[in-house]
Design a protein around this motif. Structure first.
Motif, PDB file in Angstrom:
ATOM      1  N   LEU A 143     -37.716 -58.989 -24.259  1.00  0.00           N
ATOM      2  CA  LEU A 143     -37.168 -57.740 -23.727  1.00  0.00           C
ATOM      3  C   LEU A 143     -35.902 -57.413 -24.497  1.00  0.00           C
ATOM      4  N   SER A 144     -35.415 -56.193 -24.309  1.00  0.00           N
ATOM      5  CA  SER A 144     -34.222 -55.782 -25.042  1.00  0.00           C
ATOM      6  C   SER A 144     -33.365 -54.850 -24.205  1.00  0.00           C
ATOM      7  N   VAL A 145     -32.104 -54.754 -24.597  1.00  0.00           N
ATOM      8  CA  VAL A 145     -31.136 -53.871 -23.956  1.00  0.00           C
ATOM      9  C   VAL A 145     -30.526 -53.000 -25.049  1.00  0.00           C
ATOM     10  N   LYS A 146     -30.690 -51.681 -24.906  1.00  0.00           N
ATOM     11  CA  LYS A 146     -30.175 -50.759 -25.911  1.00  0.00           C
ATOM     12  C   LYS A 146     -28.691 -50.499 -25.703  1.00  0.00           C
ATOM     13  N   ARG A 147     -27.996 -50.323 -26.807  1.00  0.00           N
ATOM     14  CA  ARG A 147     -26.578 -50.004 -26.773  1.00  0.00           C
ATOM     15  C   ARG A 147     -26.354 -48.699 -25.999  1.00  0.00           C
ATOM     16  N   GLY A 148     -25.401 -48.740 -25.084  1.00  0.00           N
ATOM     17  CA  GLY A 148     -25.075 -47.554 -24.317  1.00  0.00           C
ATOM     18  C   GLY A 148     -25.906 -47.349 -23.068  1.00  0.00           C
ATOM     19  N   SER A 149     -26.840 -48.262 -22.793  1.00  0.00           N
ATOM     20  CA  SER A 149     -27.711 -48.111 -21.628  1.00  0.00           C
ATOM     21  C   SER A 149     -27.167 -48.877 -20.432  1.00  0.00           C
ATOM     22  N   ILE A 150     -27.725 -48.565 -19.261  1.00  0.00           N
ATOM     23  CA  ILE A 150     -27.605 -49.439 -18.085  1.00  0.00           C
ATOM     24  C   ILE A 150     -29.032 -49.883 -17.793  1.00  0.00           C
ATOM     25  N   THR A 151     -29.353 -51.090 -18.198  1.00  0.00           N
ATOM     26  CA  THR A 151     -30.712 -51.613 -18.102  1.00  0.00           C
ATOM     27  C   THR A 151     -30.821 -52.546 -16.909  1.00  0.00           C
ATOM     28  N   GLY A 152     -31.814 -52.311 -16.050  1.00  0.00           N
ATOM     29  CA  GLY A 152     -32.015 -53.135 -14.871  1.00  0.00           C
ATOM     30  C   GLY A 152     -33.112 -54.157 -15.066  1.00  0.00           C
ATOM     31  N   LEU A 153     -32.979 -55.281 -14.391  1.00  0.00           N
ATOM     32  CA  LEU A 153     -34.000 -56.335 -14.398  1.00  0.00           C
ATOM     33  C   LEU A 153     -34.332 -56.690 -12.958  1.00  0.00           C
ATOM     34  N   ILE A 154     -35.591 -56.461 -12.564  1.00  0.00           N
ATOM     35  CA  ILE A 154     -36.016 -56.726 -11.186  1.00  0.00           C
ATOM     36  C   ILE A 154     -37.287 -57.556 -11.184  1.00  0.00           C
ATOM     37  N   GLY A 155     -37.628 -58.050 -10.010  1.00  0.00           N
ATOM     38  CA  GLY A 155     -38.846 -58.827  -9.840  1.00  0.00           C
ATOM     39  C   GLY A 155     -38.789 -59.598  -8.546  1.00  0.00           C
ATOM     40  N   PRO A 156     -39.927 -60.059  -8.063  1.00  0.00           N
ATOM     41  CA  PRO A 156     -39.937 -60.834  -6.814  1.00  0.00           C
ATOM     42  C   PRO A 156     -39.248 -62.178  -6.994  1.00  0.00           C
ATOM     43  N   ASN A 157     -38.934 -62.840  -5.883  1.00  0.00           N
ATOM     44  CA  ASN A 157     -38.375 -64.190  -5.953  1.00  0.00           C
ATOM     45  C   ASN A 157     -39.331 -65.090  -6.722  1.00  0.00           C
ATOM     46  N   GLY A 158     -38.761 -65.877  -7.636  1.00  0.00           N
ATOM     47  CA  GLY A 158     -39.591 -66.767  -8.444  1.00  0.00           C
ATOM     48  C   GLY A 158     -40.179 -66.118  -9.674  1.00  0.00           C
ATOM     49  N   ALA A 159     -39.783 -64.866  -9.963  1.00  0.00           N
ATOM     50  CA  ALA A 159     -40.340 -64.160 -11.120  1.00  0.00           C
ATOM     51  C   ALA A 159     -39.809 -64.700 -12.437  1.00  0.00           C
ATOM     52  N   GLY A 160     -38.677 -65.395 -12.398  1.00  0.00           N
ATOM     53  CA  GLY A 160     -38.078 -65.920 -13.617  1.00  0.00           C
ATOM     54  C   GLY A 160     -36.911 -65.095 -14.132  1.00  0.00           C
ATOM     55  N   LYS A 161     -36.553 -64.045 -13.407  1.00  0.00           N
ATOM     56  CA  LYS A 161     -35.503 -63.143 -13.904  1.00  0.00           C
ATOM     57  C   LYS A 161     -34.132 -63.828 -13.965  1.00  0.00           C
ATOM     58  N   SER A 162     -33.805 -64.650 -12.961  1.00  0.00           N
ATOM     59  CA  SER A 162     -32.506 -65.341 -12.987  1.00  0.00           C
ATOM     60  C   SER A 162     -32.445 -66.341 -14.133  1.00  0.00           C
ATOM     61  N   THR A 163     -33.553 -67.029 -14.374  1.00  0.00           N
ATOM     62  CA  THR A 163     -33.595 -67.980 -15.502  1.00  0.00           C
ATOM     63  C   THR A 163     -33.420 -67.243 -16.815  1.00  0.00           C
ATOM     64  N   LEU A 164     -34.104 -66.118 -16.975  1.00  0.00           N
ATOM     65  CA  LEU A 164     -33.963 -65.353 -18.204  1.00  0.00           C
ATOM     66  C   LEU A 164     -32.533 -64.842 -18.359  1.00  0.00           C
ATOM     67  N   PHE A 165     -31.969 -64.322 -17.275  1.00  0.00           N
ATOM     68  CA  PHE A 165     -30.597 -63.822 -17.296  1.00  0.00           C
ATOM     69  C   PHE A 165     -29.636 -64.927 -17.713  1.00  0.00           C
ATOM     70  N   ASN A 166     -29.842 -66.131 -17.192  1.00  0.00           N
ATOM     71  CA  ASN A 166     -28.972 -67.258 -17.527  1.00  0.00           C
ATOM     72  C   ASN A 166     -29.152 -67.710 -18.969  1.00  0.00           C
ATOM     73  N   MET A 167     -30.338 -67.527 -19.520  1.00  0.00           N
ATOM     74  CA  MET A 167     -30.527 -67.842 -20.939  1.00  0.00           C
ATOM     75  C   MET A 167     -29.775 -66.844 -21.809  1.00  0.00           C
ATOM     76  N   VAL A 168     -29.794 -65.584 -21.447  1.00  0.00           N
ATOM     77  CA  VAL A 168     -29.036 -64.574 -22.185  1.00  0.00           C
ATOM     78  C   VAL A 168     -27.539 -64.877 -22.094  1.00  0.00           C
ATOM     79  N   ALA A 169     -27.078 -65.268 -20.896  1.00  0.00           N
ATOM     80  CA  ALA A 169     -25.651 -65.498 -20.655  1.00  0.00           C
ATOM     81  C   ALA A 169     -25.143 -66.813 -21.216  1.00  0.00           C
ATOM     82  N   GLY A 170     -26.030 -67.680 -21.694  1.00  0.00           N
ATOM     83  CA  GLY A 170     -25.612 -68.941 -22.277  1.00  0.00           C
ATOM     84  C   GLY A 170     -25.497 -70.088 -21.305  1.00  0.00           C
TER      85      GLY A 170
END
Length: 260
Positions: free
Chosen positions: A27-54
């Motif tokens: 996935l990607s986030v464009k410069r100047g955007s407000i990009t949202g990430l959603i999904g049900p519990n257990g979808a993996g979004k928090s894990t992905l977010f934490n990988m982006v955040a280091g």
């Protein structure tokens, strides 16, 4: 090299023992955007977010930030190059005032070095004055002037979230990762918080990547919205399209529902 993509996640995978949390996700986030990430519990979004955040290192794949491979870099290293994160539970210095909390943010201030305080007091004072002015400007922007001298630990949950947002304004952020910004915030302050995010995006050019369960807030702020389920990205688009897609609604809520 400047690119249109501030964040470019390429085929990342993460397992925890036998659990496949994120599966070859891009996935990607464009410069100047407000990009949202959603999904049900257990979808993996928090894990992905934490990988982006280091906070978590992917087992495979890459995280590209502003054109550079930052896979495996620590949060403090990402902070230095312009990736900032807020947390679901605000991390304020509770025994310092709101103003002092903001003044703590910029790194490598001369006053942090004992030699400078002894032999270059003029430089220390000049930089402190500069940082204080910046902090006061941020407080005015966020309309927090009435609590600027209040201990941060005494602020409400919403005021702490606003203060944390203000901390991202104290440095030159290329992207701000917002983690459950609505959590613990009453409706009135949430409206203020959302308005400030919109102003930072519109007036100051901030880019935001938002993980959030409040669909009304996502709908107000974000375009595009990325949907994850079972560790994979399943859709991306405006919130109106996301809400109107029965397959996405079924994946998100677990059963088919009518969407107004």
């Amino acid at each position: 090299m400047t690119t249109d993509l501030v964040i470019d996640v390429r085929s990342v995978t993460k397992r925890f023992g036998g659990l496949l949390a994120v599966n070859n996700c891009s996935l990607s986030v464009k410069r100047g955007s407000i990009t949202g990430l959603i999904g049900p519990n257990g979808a993996g979004k928090s894990t992905l977010f934490n990988m982006v955040a280091g906070n978590i290192v992917p087992d495979s794949g890459q995280v590209i930030f502003d054109g550079a491979d930052v896979t495996g870099m620590k949060p403090y290293q990402l902070f230095r190059i312009g990736m900032l994160r807020t947390f679901q539970i605000a991390h304020e210095f509770s025994q310092m005032t709101a103003l002092e909390n903001l003044m703590m943010v910029p790194g490598d201030q001369p006053g942090e070095h004992l030699v400078s305080t002894w032999f270059r007091p003029g430089l220390v004072k000049s930089r402190e004055t500069e940082v204080r002015k910046k902090a006061l400007d941020v407080i005015d922007f966020l309309k927090l002037g009435h609590v600027r001298n209040e201990l941060a630990g005494n602020l409400s949950g919403g005021q702490k979230k606003l203060l944390e947002l203000g901390r991202t304004m104290m440095v030159d952020a290329k992207v701000v990762l917002l983690d459950e910004v609505a959590a613990g915030v009453n409706k009135s302050l949430l409206n203020d918080l959302a308005g400030n995010i919109e102003r930072m995006n519109r007036e100051l050019g901030y880019t935001f990547f938002v993980i959030e369960h409040d669909m009304d807030l996502i709908g107000r702020l974000c375009d595009p919205v990325i949907v994850m389920a079972q560790g994979e990205k399943i859709a991306e688009g405006p919130m109106a399209e996301i809400r109107a897609n029965p397959q996405i609604v079924e994946a998100y809520f677990g059963t088919p529902v009518e969407v107004a």
